[in-house]
Design an enzyme around this catalytic site. Sequence first.
Site, short mmCIF file in Angstrom:
data_model
loop_
_atom_site.label_atom_id
_atom_site.label_comp_id
_atom_site.label_asym_id
_atom_site.label_seq_id
_atom_site.Cartn_x
_atom_site.Cartn_y
_atom_site.Cartn_z
N GLY A 455 0.83 -1.19 0.03
CA GLY A 455 -0.14 0.02 0.01
C GLY A 455 0.82 1.11 -0.06
N LYS A 681 16.34 6.75 -0.74
CA LYS A 681 16.50 5.74 0.49
C LYS A 681 15.21 5.45 1.02
CE LYS A 681 19.60 8.77 2.18
NZ LYS A 681 20.47 9.36 3.22
N GLU A 685 10.21 3.04 7.70
CA GLU A 685 10.54 2.98 9.17
C GLU A 685 10.50 4.60 9.72
OE1 GLU A 685 10.89 -1.21 9.09
OE2 GLU A 685 11.20 0.54 7.65
#
Length: 733
Positions: A455, A681, A685
């Site tokens: 998603g 990158k 997280e």
Amino acid sequence: MLWAGLLRSPHPHARLASIDTSAAKALPGVVEIMTPDNVPPIKVRSGKQALLTNEPRFKGDPIVAVAATDPDILADALKLINSPSTKFPHVLSDRKTPENLVDGLIKVEYEVLPFVSDPEAALAPDAPRMESDGDLYAAEPERYERGDVEAGFAVADAIVELTVRTPTAVHNALETHGSVAQWEADQLTIYESSQHVYGVRTFAAGKLGLPISKVRAIGPYMGGGFGAKFPGGTYTLIAAEFAKRTRRPVHLMYDREGENLETGYRGASVQKIRMGAKRDGRLTAIQVDIIGEVGATGGEVWGIDGPYKMMYACPNVRSESIGTPTNVGPSAAFRAPGFMEGTVGLEIAMDALANQLRMDPLDFRRRNIPDRDQLEDKPFSSFPIEECYRRAAEAIGWRAHRLGRPAVAPQGRYRRGMGMGSQIWWGAGGPPAYAEMQLNGDGTAVVITGIQDLGTGARTICAQVAAEEFGLPLERIGVIVGDTVGAPCGPGSGGSVTTGSITPAVRQAAKDLRDQVCSLVAQMNDIPEAEIEVRGGMIYRRDDAVISVEKLMESLGDVMLTGKGSRGPNADDVSVITSGVQFAEVEVDSVTGRVRVLKIVAAHDCGRIVNPQTFTSQIEGGIIQGMGLALIEDRVIDDRLGTVMNPNLEWYKLPTSADVPEIVNVLIDIPDTRANTIGAKGAGEPPIIPTAGAIANAVADALGVRITELAITPPRVLEALERAATTPALESA
């Protein structure tokens, strides 16, 4: 298709004495039943958890599996197994307990065993063992040290000591774990909600003793994962075994309670922190002792000490982490595992130390920006956290707020405060990652790769990279993911690696395909290949249009051209790291204790931003999850019973749209050309890492007293305010 389900242990630790499935077997529509006696002797979770167990180690541990022709019959069958049966004798043996009785008749028989559900209590020498025949999961501490910590404290002008606690948090993805398995001859196909379809294939083949070539895993879409859906589990293998026995496809999806009890969680942590700094703000020593909950199958503490070792420049660092097994399900990776928890403790301690030094918390952090990776002892490929600090602080008005702060603790019912938290994480990606790009006879193209889309917009990003590199309009490119047959191997979607891993492979595949097209046109038109380029679906010689890609392919007849690409290795002389900061503004009602987040400004360096919309969505999603962890989320256990009291979405509270504040995402967008050929990158997280710490510091700023245990619920706020009268301002409460 058959529908499968699991009967789960009602006890946190027990031994299965006897079980009667005869009534369930006799129910029309029940096709197959598996118990610990007839299930294959396969173990999951690092070989520590049986598919169906005679000795459940947590409430919710699977003990029986049933396959039936529809979900209603399945539900009835599971109730029959766990209902009174007149076939059992009425006389109890010494091993039968009152829990086995309903109106004097015996249900499934258990011998209830000692258990422990509190991570700190599990460390006691006399704590119950995880298994009746031995403590297989004894906690072993992990230690790290650099420099001389005691010498660092000896030269410090200010030292803080505090204990920070973070709660257990459950993933609660909208789609639960599950599989549909089907055998066709000797070929097993698994449709699974997974973050790594290639990992599912390898997992199933290894556990079932099959060649990898005989297993196909499919997972093109999924309803969230957050780290818990790596690859395969009890559901995968139970569905596959039922399908093998019945020669019918079998559907096994967990219900919400089973999901929350069995598939993992972010374990609670206790962090005892000691930090010292010189008067000029330079850190001299960091020491942290960590207790981390790891659950019923043991495991690592998921790097809670990582931020302490990496985020700020400090020559003297010592950490000790111990994972404590408990009779409460298994823990699992959860978006920035360990780093989110560790950053809460680190950032609260940084603010406390800045307060002792009478320094602006932002200036204090700037004073301790590292110039290299302190773990790897390498320079960063890129680490523009000063740019993140500058732009985010400007966006929220940090300086004006700090200048306008009162000299004494805020008063009045509604009190506003502002806080900040920093972030560090990886995100470079790397091999193996492969991609293909096929050019069809009508001039459209398809990118094929074995990744999966959680998603996050991975399909869109792949299409963008391919369109730009090849020279086709975006709408003429399709993307196929999530299938191990026909799609080259892709990485798992975790650790913020997908973009950094797969986009260089897609780019190389697109270049390979474009070079083939240019070579063909050069040969067909007798012109130098170096003079040919593709733009917007047209092929040009310098600025003169030669032919469209569509017309070229039509002229070639029924053909397909294929380009191939792969991800190269990472540079070994630099460390590829993401960094960032979040500032939070809150309002605290000092009468009710309710904390309302008004605004969060985020600035994260994730290299090149390939798609600003999907990147911003990632940032917003991480912030909302971080808010939940800061303010409302907490798995509640009755330690007397070892029972999770809120394994559902009714009593496990999550943020809703009514809780979401204004979120400002400052786009840093500095390509990291040493990370990979795209310069991007990962952004999965990073956004969850600093949120809770920033909110905790904002609450402390608003109240003048520091709360060091999450979630910061109204009762904890009111308790802190009661203590504030006798506690020095901004001391731990």
